[in-house]
Design a protein around this motif. Structure first.
Motif, PDB file in Angstrom:
ATOM      1  N   GLU A   1      -2.931  25.502  -5.277  1.00 39.87           N
ATOM      2  CA  GLU A   1      -4.236  25.665  -5.935  1.00 39.87           C
ATOM      3  C   GLU A   1      -5.285  26.258  -4.988  1.00 39.87           C
ATOM      4  O   GLU A   1      -6.427  26.467  -5.386  1.00 39.87           O
ATOM      5  N   GLY A   2      -4.901  26.458  -3.740  1.00 37.16           N
ATOM      6  CA  GLY A   2      -5.800  27.135  -2.801  1.00 37.16           C
ATOM      7  C   GLY A   2      -6.720  26.225  -2.011  1.00 37.16           C
ATOM      8  O   GLY A   2      -7.688  26.694  -1.407  1.00 37.16           O
ATOM      9  N   PHE A   3      -6.435  24.924  -1.971  1.00 34.26           N
ATOM     10  CA  PHE A   3      -7.284  24.030  -1.184  1.00 34.26           C
ATOM     11  C   PHE A   3      -6.939  24.176   0.298  1.00 34.26           C
ATOM     12  O   PHE A   3      -5.787  24.114   0.689  1.00 34.26           O
ATOM     13  N   ARG A   4      -7.966  24.369   1.116  1.00 33.21           N
ATOM     14  CA  ARG A   4      -7.757  24.629   2.537  1.00 33.21           C
ATOM     15  C   ARG A   4      -7.916  23.365   3.387  1.00 33.21           C
ATOM     16  O   ARG A   4      -7.500  23.327   4.544  1.00 33.21           O
ATOM     17  N   GLY A   5      -8.529  22.356   2.840  1.00 35.79           N
ATOM     18  CA  GLY A   5      -8.682  21.096   3.561  1.00 35.79           C
ATOM     19  C   GLY A   5      -8.642  19.951   2.568  1.00 35.79           C
ATOM     20  O   GLY A   5      -9.090  20.102   1.433  1.00 35.79           O
ATOM     21  N   ILE A   6      -8.064  18.812   2.992  1.00 30.92           N
ATOM     22  CA  ILE A   6      -7.946  17.654   2.107  1.00 30.92           C
ATOM     23  C   ILE A   6      -8.504  16.442   2.840  1.00 30.92           C
ATOM     24  O   ILE A   6      -8.117  16.173   3.991  1.00 30.92           O
ATOM     25  N   PHE A   7      -9.409  15.731   2.195  1.00 31.18           N
ATOM     26  CA  PHE A   7      -9.914  14.487   2.772  1.00 31.18           C
ATOM     27  C   PHE A   7      -9.360  13.333   1.944  1.00 31.18           C
ATOM     28  O   PHE A   7      -9.600  13.252   0.743  1.00 31.18           O
ATOM     29  N   VAL A   8      -8.594  12.467   2.595  1.00 32.06           N
ATOM     30  CA  VAL A   8      -7.991  11.329   1.898  1.00 32.06           C
ATOM     31  C   VAL A   8      -8.900  10.117   2.058  1.00 32.06           C
ATOM     32  O   VAL A   8      -9.127   9.637   3.172  1.00 32.06           O
ATOM     33  N   ALA A   9      -9.443   9.653   0.951  1.00 31.27           N
ATOM     34  CA  ALA A   9     -10.343   8.503   0.949  1.00 31.27           C
ATOM     35  C   ALA A   9      -9.936   7.613  -0.219  1.00 31.27           C
ATOM     36  O   ALA A   9     -10.718   7.308  -1.098  1.00 31.27           O
ATOM     37  N   SER A  10      -8.660   7.237  -0.213  1.00 30.40           N
ATOM     38  CA  SER A  10      -8.101   6.557  -1.380  1.00 30.40           C
ATOM     39  C   SER A  10      -8.250   5.047  -1.319  1.00 30.40           C
ATOM     40  O   SER A  10      -7.794   4.338  -2.211  1.00 30.40           O
ATOM     41  N   GLY A  11      -8.895   4.554  -0.262  1.00 32.35           N
ATOM     42  CA  GLY A  11      -9.316   3.162  -0.264  1.00 32.35           C
ATOM     43  C   GLY A  11      -8.232   2.133  -0.006  1.00 32.35           C
ATOM     44  O   GLY A  11      -7.059   2.453   0.189  1.00 32.35           O
ATOM     45  N   ALA A  12      -8.696   0.894   0.009  1.00 31.43           N
ATOM     46  CA  ALA A  12      -7.790  -0.226   0.241  1.00 31.43           C
ATOM     47  C   ALA A  12      -7.617  -0.938  -1.076  1.00 31.43           C
ATOM     48  O   ALA A  12      -8.186  -1.989  -1.308  1.00 31.43           O
ATOM     49  N   GLY A  13      -6.833  -0.320  -1.938  1.00 33.83           N
ATOM     50  CA  GLY A  13      -6.721  -0.865  -3.287  1.00 33.83           C
ATOM     51  C   GLY A  13      -5.743  -2.003  -3.442  1.00 33.83           C
ATOM     52  O   GLY A  13      -5.713  -2.650  -4.473  1.00 33.83           O
ATOM     53  N   LEU A  14      -4.936  -2.268  -2.443  1.00 37.84           N
ATOM     54  CA  LEU A  14      -3.826  -3.203  -2.649  1.00 37.84           C
ATOM     55  C   LEU A  14      -4.242  -4.632  -2.287  1.00 37.84           C
ATOM     56  O   LEU A  14      -4.489  -4.928  -1.135  1.00 37.84           O
ATOM     57  N   PRO A  15      -4.328  -5.524  -3.273  1.00 40.47           N
ATOM     58  CA  PRO A  15      -4.815  -6.878  -2.970  1.00 40.47           C
ATOM     59  C   PRO A  15      -3.787  -7.705  -2.195  1.00 40.47           C
ATOM     60  O   PRO A  15      -2.594  -7.639  -2.454  1.00 40.47           O
ATOM     61  N   ASN A  16      -4.277  -8.479  -1.236  1.00 38.35           N
ATOM     62  CA  ASN A  16      -3.402  -9.384  -0.491  1.00 38.35           C
ATOM     63  C   ASN A  16      -3.302 -10.721  -1.219  1.00 38.35           C
ATOM     64  O   ASN A  16      -4.269 -11.187  -1.823  1.00 38.35           O
ATOM     65  N   PHE A  17      -2.138 -11.317  -1.133  1.00 37.84           N
ATOM     66  CA  PHE A  17      -1.954 -12.676  -1.641  1.00 37.84           C
ATOM     67  C   PHE A  17      -1.481 -13.540  -0.475  1.00 37.84           C
ATOM     68  O   PHE A  17      -1.108 -13.039   0.585  1.00 37.84           O
ATOM     69  N   MET A  18      -1.492 -14.864  -0.671  1.00 40.98           N
ATOM     70  CA  MET A  18      -1.134 -15.751   0.438  1.00 40.98           C
ATOM     71  C   MET A  18       0.349 -16.072   0.464  1.00 40.98           C
ATOM     72  O   MET A  18       0.836 -16.658   1.426  1.00 40.98           O
ATOM     73  N   ASN A  19       1.056 -15.726  -0.620  1.00 42.81           N
ATOM     74  CA  ASN A  19       2.476 -16.063  -0.750  1.00 42.81           C
ATOM     75  C   ASN A  19       2.713 -17.559  -0.611  1.00 42.81           C
ATOM     76  O   ASN A  19       3.546 -18.013   0.173  1.00 42.81           O
ATOM     77  N   ILE A  20       1.974 -18.321  -1.405  1.00 45.09           N
ATOM     78  CA  ILE A  20       2.178 -19.770  -1.433  1.00 45.09           C
ATOM     79  C   ILE A  20       2.726 -20.136  -2.813  1.00 45.09           C
ATOM     80  O   ILE A  20       2.557 -19.373  -3.774  1.00 45.09           O
ATOM     81  N   PRO A  21       3.380 -21.283  -2.934  1.00 44.94           N
ATOM     82  CA  PRO A  21       3.987 -21.646  -4.222  1.00 44.94           C
ATOM     83  C   PRO A  21       2.951 -21.697  -5.350  1.00 44.94           C
ATOM     84  O   PRO A  21       1.833 -22.177  -5.155  1.00 44.94           O
ATOM     85  N   GLY A  22       3.327 -21.172  -6.493  1.00 45.58           N
ATOM     86  CA  GLY A  22       2.470 -21.223  -7.675  1.00 45.58           C
ATOM     87  C   GLY A  22       1.486 -20.076  -7.786  1.00 45.58           C
ATOM     88  O   GLY A  22       0.707 -20.001  -8.733  1.00 45.58           O
ATOM     89  N   GLU A  23       1.534 -19.143  -6.840  1.00 50.35           N
ATOM     90  CA  GLU A  23       0.539 -18.063  -6.858  1.00 50.35           C
ATOM     91  C   GLU A  23       0.746 -17.092  -8.029  1.00 50.35           C
ATOM     92  O   GLU A  23      -0.170 -16.359  -8.389  1.00 50.35           O
ATOM     93  N   ASN A  24       1.951 -17.088  -8.603  1.00 53.50           N
ATOM     94  CA  ASN A  24       2.193 -16.204  -9.744  1.00 53.50           C
ATOM     95  C   ASN A  24       2.026 -16.909 -11.084  1.00 53.50           C
ATOM     96  O   ASN A  24       2.408 -16.368 -12.126  1.00 53.50           O
ATOM     97  N   LEU A  25       1.437 -18.098 -11.069  1.00 51.88           N
ATOM     98  CA  LEU A  25       1.118 -18.751 -12.340  1.00 51.88           C
ATOM     99  C   LEU A  25       0.061 -17.921 -13.068  1.00 51.88           C
ATOM    100  O   LEU A  25      -0.750 -17.242 -12.434  1.00 51.88           O
TER     101      LEU A  25
END
Lengths: 494, 260
Positions: A252-276
């Motif tokens: 498409e002719g783009f000569r420069g790309i700035f990646v600013a896609s953020g920190a979208g991935l939420p962290n979990f604690m991985n403790i029992p019952g977290e997927n309730l």
């Protein structure tokens, strides 16, 4: 880098010298710090209206008088985008508010946003000379917001000066603070900028993350409109790396790309019952309300409206979530944080507001498991009581478990707000990037250039979860570096 | 805004829409999905891409009207616009030559199965499709699936078409009569659970394409999380396809009811 010469020239302008003489420093120091007018706590805890009402012109001018117009303005070193703070404040003092707004926009693409969401007490205001003299700092954040709001409401919003268009196409992945700030600077330099956004709304975390009672969406839209007026194009529903590949962007002719896609991935604690059912990430909770309008009668997206809601975490997102829970009708809205209030990363003002609104703070508690009912919905959480030990790597006192001290508390909704990780889409799809163990894109620290020479990255995708203003600073830095790279490669060709 | 260029009613509750989306048509592979939204405050709904036409720049979506939002989508007509379409999302299906592949699909699961059957066939596999539904009129895409299948076994709960019985009965017939190298299953969670239990008994590698609740579809919200092999995974970015024998279907079934 701060241009000290430029600051000096501005400070020596006759009107500034005149203004400084009008009041003695002692008199300026004697003025008490302004109080932000705000909605009453009982009312606002059930309303999405913005809590802070903004300063009046009189209040702003009075507050501006408190600024001593230091020859070496330390406040600027505390600002990640190095806003020319004394110049904008002195313009407020002399009642040239539109000039103040213009000064802000020289370095910040989003002053009305930053004036609302920056942790000023940790940045510019933490470096204010007043503090050294045992006085409260100048309310720089309030003044920034005032100038930006005044300009917007005046209807005569100035469009920053732009270089002549050079026709070179630049792509931005993500329309959050880093992407918008980068787009603004590149447009000023004369580039042809297109911002691609994965969601259906422009603004990234400013729209899906920060609630309207703290940052109304209209405010964000005005700033975006200004970028549009500067020629920046926005494409929603387009995921760089998925809808358009790295190769597609080249085609498409783009000569420069700035990646600013953020920190979208939420962290979990991985403790029992977290997927309730009823246990969800703050990202999900806030997105349903802020972006999808789940609190509106005319919206189709549902949201769980718990009566006894616990939010796990102590950052701004946790506070945003707990205050949202109150507004959705929670009878008991709790913050569960494993350290003490002193270590909380949230802005002091937000913690204060949350307390006034009736949020319960359970500090020095950490969830260890959740208990569900027969339908798989959360009904209780088991908390481990903590105490503070020796300082850890972050310099904060480490929370240590008190053996055997646990408590079980009834809840019907739990929101996990313990941080986010970088969005994995672009790191996964762009071959040739250097990705850290944490999942962030590794860049050259000065230029923010990645291992792919035409790709730069900034904001949370490179930092892994920081603030709006740091992301904006990255956008500016990357824009300057990309411009230099493109100019040099053009010169080589000649 | 994406225009609906063709609409076909497949059954009482199921419609097929051909939608203009040239970039997605170009980028998509078997197994990918899109998220669509109708109206400013519509819900974001994940839908697997049933097929795509690169030259026409269209993708085909099959939608079952189960809730308010899907009813709203099904009520749209040719010439109407879908407010938002974004994709392709998720990881593409792992396609290679396995040998004999059984494609076990139930109800509207026939739609996402279509591109997988096609790709499996093109990779040289012997493809046997087991197409199941409650009753005859809910059997969809039979003709299309036959194009890419060496054999199609139809199962209905009430025996109104094909054989009477559940999808598992059809799959078991195949397993008992010939060597089966892979099973792919798409349909209601409870159906996939029982297909998975069956193939586990026979130790046949099985892939399930999961259809959990999602908001953004890009890894942001975590509404779609499932437990696979004891670990929490996100369907939108780690899936939608997983080793069925490792998926905790009971947890998934409960989570699907989170907003009921």
């Amino acid at each position: 880098m701060i241009d000290k010469e430029y600051i000096k020239v501005q400070r020596n302008e006759p009107w500034r010298e005149e203004l400084r003489k009008q009041l003695k420093n002692k008199e300026r120091m004697a003025i008490p710090r302004v109080k932000m007018p705000e909605l009453e706590a009982g009312y606002r805890s059930h309303s999405y209206e913005e809590v802070n009402l903004g300063l009046s012109l009189e209040q702003a001018v009075q507050e501006a008088k408190r600024c001593l117009d230091c020859p070496d303005p330390t406040c600027m070193t505390g600002c990640p985008v190095e806003i020319n703070i004394p110049t904008f404040i002195k313009n407020i003092e002399r009642n040239e508010i539109l000039e103040a707004a213009k000064t802000l926009k020289e370095t910040s693409a989003l002053p009305a946003v930053c004036g609302r969401v920056c942790p000023q007490e940790k940045q510019c205001e933490s470096q204010c000379l007043h503090l050294k003299m045992k006085s409260e700092s100048v309310a720089i954040g309030y003044l920034e917001r005032f100038a930006a709001d005044y300009e917007r409401e005046s209807g005569s919003i100035s469009v920053p000066k732009q270089a002549v268009s050079n026709g070179i196409k630049i792509a931005v992945a993500g329309s959050g603070p880093a992407g918008l700030s980068f787009a603004g600077d590149m447009a000023k330099y004369g580039y042809d900028v297109t911002v691609f956004e994965a969601l259906h709304e422009i603004g990234g975390v400013l729209k899906y993350g920060i609630p309207e009672f703290r940052l109304p969406n209209d405010i964000v839209d005005v700033e975006i409109d200004l970028l549009r007026q500067m020629g920046v194009q926005f494409v929603v529903n387009c995921i760089v790396g998925k809808t358009l590949s790295y190769e597609d962007l080249h085609t498409e002719g783009f000569r420069g790309i700035f990646v600013a896609s953020g920190a979208g991935l939420p962290n979990f604690m991985n403790i029992p019952g977290e997927n309730l059912s009823g246990v969800l990430s703050s990202n999900e909770y806030l997105t349903r309300v802020n972006l999808m309008g789940a609190n509106r009668k005319d919206a189709y997206t549902p949201v769980i409206t718990g009566k006894k809601v616990a939010i796990i975490g102590g950052g701004n997102t946790a506070i945003d979530s707990v205050r949202t829970a109150l507004r959705l009708g929670a009878e008991k809205a709790m913050i569960v944080y494993r350290r003490s209030e002193e270590e909380m990363p949230a802005r002091i003002e937000e913690i204060q507001h949350a307390k006034e609104e009736g949020v319960i703070f359970m500090n020095l508690y950490n969830p260890i498991r959740y208990i569900g009912d027969e339908r798989g919905r959360v009904k209780q959480m088991v908390l481990q009581k903590m105490e503070l030990g020796e300082p850890d790597a972050s310099g904060r006192k480490r929370p240590v478990e008190i053996p055997g001290a646990t408590e079980t508390i009834d809840v019907d909704e739990v929101i996990v707000a313990i941080g986010v990780s970088p969005n994995p889409l672009i790191p996964h799809e762009f071959q040739g990037l250097h990705i850290s163990k944490k999942g962030t894109i590794v860049v050259h620290p000065d230029s923010l250039q990645t291992d792919l020479p035409d790709v730069f990255a900034g904001g949370d995708i490179m930092r892994g979860g920081a603030t709006v203003i740091l992301a904006m600073g990255d956008g500016r830095k990357a824009a300057a570096a990309m411009r230099e790279m493109l100019t040099q490669s053009a010169e080589k060709k000649e | 805004m994406n225009k609906i260029v063709r609409k076909e009613i497949l059954s009482k509750q199921v419609v097929k829409l051909e939608v203009e989306a040239p970039l997605i048509a170009h980028a998509r592979k078997a197994g990918h999905f899109v998220i669509i939204k109708v109206g400013k405050y519509g819900e974001r709904i994940p839908l697997t891409i049933a097929s795509a036409d690169c030259s026409a720049g269209t993708i085909t979506l099959v939608i079952q009207a189960v809730g308010v939002s899907t009813q709203k989508i099904c009520a749209l007509n040719e010439g109407d616009y879908i407010t938002d379409v974004v994709g392709p999302l998720g990881k593409a299906t792992h396609i290679e030559y396995f040998g004999t592949v059984v494609c076990a699909c139930g109800g509207v699961g026939a739609a996402p199965m279509l591109p997988i059957a096609e790709a499996m066939k093109k990779a040289g596999n012997r493809v046997i499709t087991v197409l199941a539904a409650r009753t005859k009129e809910l059997i969809i895409l039979e003709k299309e699936l036959r194009q890419f299948s060496d054999e199609v076994i139809i199962m209905t709960d009430d025996g109104s078409y094909g054989q009477r019985g559940l999808v598992t009965a059809g799959v078991e017939q195949v397993i008992q009569r010939e060597k089966t190298d892979l099973c792919v299953t798409i349909g209601p969670a409870v159906m996939m659970k029982f297909v998975s239990l069956l193939t586990k008994k026979y130790q046949i590698p099985t892939v399930a394409s999961l259809n959990t609740i999602m908001v953004d579809g890009t890894g942001m919200c975590g509404a779609c999380r499932v437990t696979v092999g004891g670990k929490t995974r996100f369907v939108c970015i780690d899936g939608p396809e997983f080793d069925a024998h490792q998926v905790d279907f009971d947890e998934m079934i409960l989570r699907l009811k989170a907003y009921e």
